[in-house]
Write an enzyme that holds these catalytic residues in place. Structure first.
Site, mmCIF file in Angstrom:
data_model
loop_
_atom_site.group_PDB
_atom_site.id
_atom_site.type_symbol
_atom_site.label_atom_id
_atom_site.label_comp_id
_atom_site.label_asym_id
_atom_site.label_seq_id
_atom_site.Cartn_x
_atom_site.Cartn_y
_atom_site.Cartn_z
ATOM 1 N N ARG A 195 -0.411 -5.689 12.639
ATOM 2 C CA ARG A 195 -1.069 -4.983 13.744
ATOM 3 C C ARG A 195 -0.896 -6.058 15.066
ATOM 4 N NH1 ARG A 195 -4.672 -1.727 10.275
ATOM 5 N NH2 ARG A 195 -2.594 0.516 9.973
ATOM 6 N N ARG B 270 1.132 -1.147 0.305
ATOM 7 C CA ARG B 270 -0.165 -0.276 0.361
ATOM 8 C C ARG B 270 0.788 1.254 -0.197
ATOM 9 N NH1 ARG B 270 -5.004 -1.869 3.595
ATOM 10 N NH2 ARG B 270 -5.733 -4.114 2.899
ATOM 11 N N GLU C 169 -6.824 -1.755 14.504
ATOM 12 C CA GLU C 169 -7.449 -2.501 13.412
ATOM 13 C C GLU C 169 -6.760 -3.674 12.509
ATOM 14 O OE1 GLU C 169 -8.880 0.294 10.558
ATOM 15 O OE2 GLU C 169 -9.032 -2.457 9.133
ATOM 16 N N ARG D 175 1.628 2.275 10.648
ATOM 17 C CA ARG D 175 1.751 1.698 9.685
ATOM 18 C C ARG D 175 2.801 1.725 8.441
ATOM 19 N NH1 ARG D 175 -2.864 4.744 6.698
ATOM 20 N NH2 ARG D 175 -3.194 4.960 9.052
ATOM 21 N N SER E 90 -10.913 -6.523 8.956
ATOM 22 C CA SER E 90 -11.855 -5.965 8.719
ATOM 23 C C SER E 90 -13.154 -6.889 7.910
ATOM 24 C CB SER E 90 -11.708 -4.531 7.441
ATOM 25 O OG SER E 90 -12.241 -3.752 7.861
#
Length: 427
Positions: free
Chosen positions: A395, A266, A353, A281, A356
């Site tokens: 994470r 990403r 997070e 991140r 998802s």
RNA sequence: GGAGGAUUAGCAUAAUUGGUAAUGCAGCAGUCUUGAAAACUGCCGGGCUUACGCCCUUGGGGGUUCGAGUCCCUCAUCCUCCGCCA
């Protein structure tokens, strides 16, 4: 992608959805879309009439030529004009349809009635947890960066040297722990939860990105290899969902459940300086993804199952977490309903997070043209697609290292991972 | 990288010199039947239309033509062979 027929018949519902998603400014393109739709149908009526004429006269010409009775010269001259007229109108029609497609591709999905209304992440609803596990952390805690440095298992600085910031390197027992986590998760989903393992390509073409919804709207978040016109996958969702692009699935093979490991890439453009510390991140991370294709009536049960399957990993690892139901302003464009799982970082004192889980209903299936023939029917129908992280290791690694640290600054390996790591302690 | 062959509906297969996509299987609905099977009829990719119907669809895109599955250009994928290579 929404069905244009649905939009035409329920324009105020679509506008209401856009407002709930805090994208009221897109109502303008909704109006444009409906206007294009009117123009399109008008134009089709006219061109179809001309085409019908051309087809009929062409047949007449064929008869004249075959029998040799009379001359076709006048008819051919006449049809030449008709053909020009059709070509001109078809060009306009093509432009209109291109505009419509571009708007349709950018419009978000419907929302499930359960989705709470809200502007931002603060208004997500906590629907489970905190689910706690006792780790006796009653001493000064180190965060995952300090632990990783001290134990020599993570190296962000050398990662930055060889690639750039946000490309972590795992070393020694750190690398082994990462691999253990991935293997444990894949084994758990394939052996206990009924998923078929897939090892997908990490680069995909543009059609695949469009199929899952990352293109065109989020193309700037994806790494692009210009020379070969390929994109580095941001998640295994992309190649795995596109496995069945342009396919007609059999009713009896549904639901299909895949679990796939992939590295995820990403760009995180525009996010610089925000939560950039360590693993919070990164540009490349590892993830096991669950993807399902279901009959429409089964998809919401399937969503709950995916959530349970992801939770099962955290329960087995004894990592504290909570589950959020995302609000209308925070949920992603393609999802109708989405749960986030957040793991607890005791050093950062916040939730991160790690998963998802989303239902896309037929939004991706329509883009990617994934259909099936329901039993007892002959009409092709779009499947529903879903996916959930199960889970992202970055994470998860933060929470694992911090929760399993000891007063000596070592890490105790979670019980379930020991047969994968081959060691009990990182010291 | 080079040469040749291929791509038609869910699957499988047709289509003289260019004349407007045929057929089988599977599926759906109906007729017949006590029920089923068989047989027969219609449907069985998308769009437009209140409807009757009409239009589009032969891997994608473009061209020639009154008219293209068919001819031309281009791209993709698959197969065979040659070359190069981990």
């Amino acid at each position: 992608m929404l069905d244009i027929n649905y939009i035409r018949q329920n324009p105020e519902e679509v506008a209401g959805m856009l407002k709930k998603r805090r994208q009221a400014e897109d109502c303008k393109s909704l109006d444009e879309l409906l206007e294009y739709d009117r123009e399109r149908r008008e134009l089709i009526k006219e061109t179809d009439t001309l085409k019908a004429l051309r087809n009929k006269v062409s047949k007449d010409i064929a008869v004249i030529k075959r029998t040799g009775q009379g001359s076709a010269e006048d008819l051919i001259r006449e049809m030449k004009e008709v053909a020009d007229k059709i070509a001109g109108m078809d060009e306009i029609l093509g432009k209109i349809e291109k505009q419509m497609e571009s708007i349709l591709l950018s419009l978000p999905n419907k929302l499930h009635p359960d989705v709470p209304e809200g502007y931002s992440a603060e208004e997500n609803r906590i629907c489970k947890g905190p689910v706690a596990f006792d780790h006796a952390l009653d001493f000064p805690l180190m965060d995952h960066l300090d632990l990783g440095n001290k134990l020599g298992i993570l190296d962000f600085e050398r990662g930055a040297k060889i690639s750039g910031t946000g490309f972590p390197v795992y070393i020694g027992k750190g690398a082994r722990l990462e691999r253990a986590l991935l293997n444990f998760m894949l084994d758990c989903h394939t052996e206990n939860h009924g998923y078929t393992e897939v090892f997908p390509p990490f680069m995909v073409n543009e059609d695949s990105l469009r199929g899952t919804g990352q293109w065109p709207k989020f193309a700037d978040q994806v790494y692009y290899m210009n020379e070969d016109n390929l994109y580095a996958i941001p998640t295994a969702e992309v190649p795995v969902t596109n496995l069945h692009r342009n396919e007609m699935l059999k009713d009896e093979e549904l639901p299909i459940s895949y679990a796939a490991y992939s590295a995820c890439f990403r760009r995180e453009a525009g996010s610089y300086g925000k939560d950039t510390r360590g693993f919070l991140r990164v540009h490349q991370f590892n993830k096991v993804e669950m993807v399902k294709f279901t009959r429409p009536e089964e998809s919401y049960d399937a969503l709950e199952k995916i959530l349970q399957n992801a939770e099962a990993i955290l329960n087995a690892l004894r990592i504290p977490y909570r589950v959020l139901l995302l609000c209308s302003g925070d949920i992603s464009a393609g999802a109708t309903k989405c749960y986030d799982i957040e793991v607890w970082s005791p050093a950062e004192k916040k939730y991160l997070e790690a998963s998802s889980c989303s239902n896309f209903e037929d939004y991706q299936a329509r883009r990617a043209n994934i259909r099936f023939k329901p039993a007892g029917s002959s009409k092709p129908t779009y499947v529903h697609t879903l996916n959930g992280s199960g889970l992202a290791t970055s994470r998860l690694m933060v929470s694992l290292l911090e929760n399993y640290q000891t007063t000596e600054g070592t890490i105790v390996v979670p019980e379930v991972l020991r047969k994968y790591t081959g060691f009990d302690v990182i010291d």
